[in-house]
Design a protein around this motif. Sequence first.
Motif, PDB file in Angstrom:
ATOM      1  N   ASP A 210       0.864  -1.185   0.000  1.00  0.00           N
ATOM      2  CA  ASP A 210       0.000   0.000   0.000  1.00  0.00           C
ATOM      3  C   ASP A 210       0.899   1.233   0.000  1.00  0.00           C
ATOM      4  N   ALA A 211       0.296   2.419   0.065  1.00  0.00           N
ATOM      5  CA  ALA A 211       1.087   3.643  -0.074  1.00  0.00           C
ATOM      6  C   ALA A 211       2.140   3.772   1.028  1.00  0.00           C
ATOM      7  N   THR A 212       1.776   3.412   2.256  1.00  0.00           N
ATOM      8  CA  THR A 212       2.728   3.517   3.361  1.00  0.00           C
ATOM      9  C   THR A 212       3.938   2.606   3.148  1.00  0.00           C
ATOM     10  N   ALA A 213       3.651   1.382   2.732  1.00  0.00           N
ATOM     11  CA  ALA A 213       4.736   0.429   2.492  1.00  0.00           C
ATOM     12  C   ALA A 213       5.587   0.880   1.299  1.00  0.00           C
ATOM     13  N   PHE A 214       4.938   1.352   0.256  1.00  0.00           N
ATOM     14  CA  PHE A 214       5.659   1.825  -0.937  1.00  0.00           C
ATOM     15  C   PHE A 214       6.567   2.993  -0.535  1.00  0.00           C
ATOM     16  N   ALA A 215       6.057   3.880   0.320  1.00  0.00           N
ATOM     17  CA  ALA A 215       6.866   5.012   0.793  1.00  0.00           C
ATOM     18  C   ALA A 215       8.083   4.520   1.583  1.00  0.00           C
TER      19      ALA A 215
END
Lengths: 343, 343
Positions: B310-315
Motif C-alpha cells: 500500500d502507499a505507506t509500504a511503498f513510501a
Amino acid sequence: MSGMIRIAVDAMSGDHGSAVAVDAAIESLRRHEDIVLRLVGDSASLETQIADRRKRATASGAFDRLEVVHAGEVVDMCESPARALRQKKDSSMRVAVNLVQSGEADACVSAGNTGALMATARFVLKTLSGIDRPAIISPIPSRDGHTLMLDLGASAESTPEQLFQFAVMGAVLAQAVHGIEQPRVGLLNIGAEEIKGNQQIKDAGRLLAASGLNYIGFVEGDDIYIGDVDVVVCDGFVGNVALKTSEGLGKLIAQYLREEFARNWLTKASAVLAMPVLRAFRDRVDPRQYNGATLVGLQGTVVKSHGDADATAFASAIGVARLEVAQSVPRRIREQLAHNLGE
Amino acid sequence: MSGMIRIAVDAMSGDHGSAVAVDAAIESLRRHEDIVLRLVGDSASLETQIADRRKRATASGAFDRLEVVHAGEVVDMCESPARALRQKKDSSMRVAVNLVQSGEADACVSAGNTGALMATARFVLKTLSGIDRPAIISPIPSRDGHTLMLDLGASAESTPEQLFQFAVMGAVLAQAVHGIEQPRVGLLNIGAEEIKGNQQIKDAGRLLAASGLNYIGFVEGDDIYIGDVDVVVCDGFVGNVALKTSEGLGKLIAQYLREEFARNWLTKASAVLAMPVLRAFRDRVDPRQYNGATLVGLQGTVVKSHGDADATAFASAIGVARLEVAQSVPRRIREQLAHNLGE
C-alpha cells in the motif's frame, strides 16, 4: 505374540533421557493393543523405572508387552555420525537398529541425533533397491491438514534422479499412512528469477512429468502451508532450511504474542479472558501432534522422534512407526519404483 | 535543486496500479525534504491524479519536488523477464531504470515483477566491477530487530565466490543503511547430515573465514529469527524458499488466530477485549515496515517494493532508496571488495 507389531525403542537418546521414553512406551502400549515394545538401553535403570511405574499403574496388562534389551552406551546429541557409527557399537541407537536388521523388531524409534541415526540406519539396514539415498520425511501442518515434505536434511544435495525417488517415496507414504488415494506431488522451486529454477530442478520436473505419479508441477515455499499439494519434494539442504526457518518464525511469533499480552495489567487481564482461544490456537499449531519424521528408503522402518519430545509426542512417533509397519511401507516403495521404472 | 536525492519511481507496476504510487510519492516528499521524485508512467493519468491530490492538499510545497516522466507501456506482473526486456523498451520500469543509467536519477523504485526488474536493471546498469551477479537483499524481522538476508532469489544457484560477494554486499548494507558497525555475517547451512553442508558451502566458508569480514561461521534456518547474526548469506534458491516459506507460515498462523477468535460469541467477545494486544502484535509483525528489497551489486541503486504494497509500504521502499543513495552504497561495496581482495 504372532501378528503383533514389534517396535524397538531407543530409550537413552534424546534431550530428556530415558524417563520420557519409558512413559511414551507405556502410553503407546495402552493406545495400541497390537504392538510389542523392546526398550533398548541401560537395563538396570530401565527395569527399575518400569517396575516403579507398574506398581503405580491401575491396570498392568500393557506391561506384558514391554521388554528391555540391554545396551551399554549412548550416542550424544552432538556426537559426529562417523564416531557414533565406528566407536559406539553397543549404543542404544545401534542396538535398536540392529534389532530391525536381525528381524527381532519390525521398526525402531529414536529421539537421538539425526545425523547419527541416519548414518547408523543406512549402514545397518541399507537402502531399498532402486533408492540411492534415504530421505527424511515429515508432515508439516497446512491450512486444512498437513503437507508431507522430503528431504528434510538427510543429504546436502541431490541429483534429479534422487529427487524423483523422493517423490515416489513421498507418494507411497501419503497413500499408505495418510490415506490419500492420489497424492498431489509438487517440486519445490522458486519463481523470481529469469528462467525458473536451476538445472537440477528442471531435469527432475521432466522425470516427474513423465512418471505415473500425480505430479502437479512446481510449487513455491508458501504452498507448503497453503495445502494445495500433498507431497513437496526438495533436496535436503533446501528442505532443512525451510523446516528450521519455520521453527524459528513459529517461536518468534509465539514470543511476540506472549510479550504483548504481558505488557501491563490490562493486557494481562485480556490474556486471561482470551485464554481458551489462545489454548485452542496453541493446540492447533502444537508441533507435538506432528512428531515422528520417517527415515524413508531403507530396508526397514526407522522413525525419528524430536530430541525435545515429551512422552505424548514420543508416543506419536511410536504410532507412526506402527502405522508404517502395518502398511508395509518399504515393500510398497519397492513396488511403486518397479512400476514407475517399468513404464 | 543540487544536493537533492533524485529518485525515479515506476508508477505503473505492482498489483494496485498508479494510485498507490502517487500517494506513496506524496507521502515520501512530506517525510523527506531532501528528495526529488520522478514519477514514471502514463503522463496524462499521472498529471490528473497529482492535480487532484494537490487541490485537496492543505500544503502544496511537497508537490514542487514531484515531476512526471512519460512511459507508454507497463510490464505485467506475470510477464517473462526476457519479453519485458526485449519488447517493452518504453515501459515505466525500463524508463525508470534508464533515468538512473543516464544520471537523471540517483535511484529507482519499482513494485513490478521481480524477475523483469532484475533483468532490466542488470542489462541497463550492469553489475559493479568484482560482482558477478546482483542479489536481492531485504531485512527480515528478528527477535530484537532484524536480520539482513541475501540472496532472496536473483539467481537460482551460486558459486562459493558469488556467496562471498553476497557477504561483502550484505555487510556494506548493514553498516551503511542499518548503522551496524561490525555486522556479524553468517553462512546459511544445515546441521543434520554427516558432514555439514555441501561443497559449495564449505568452500564459501573458507573464503569468508579468510576475509576481513566479521564472519561468525555457519548458521541454521532458525537463526534468521533469533537475531544473533546481522547478515545471513545463502544462494538465491535457498533464500527464496526460506522467504516464501516464512510468508506462508505467517499467513497460516494469522488465519488460525482469526478463526479461533471467530468461533462463537464468547471468543468474539474476548477478541474485542484483546484487540489492543492483537493490534500491537500485528503492528510488530507488519511486513509493511520491512518493505523495500534492494537489488544490490549494480552500478546504481534499485529498490523493489512488494507488488502488494500500500502507499505507506511503498513510501518505506522509497525511504530505503533515499538512504542507500545518501550512504553511497554502490561505491562502498566497490571499496570493500577492493579492500578484501587486496588482503
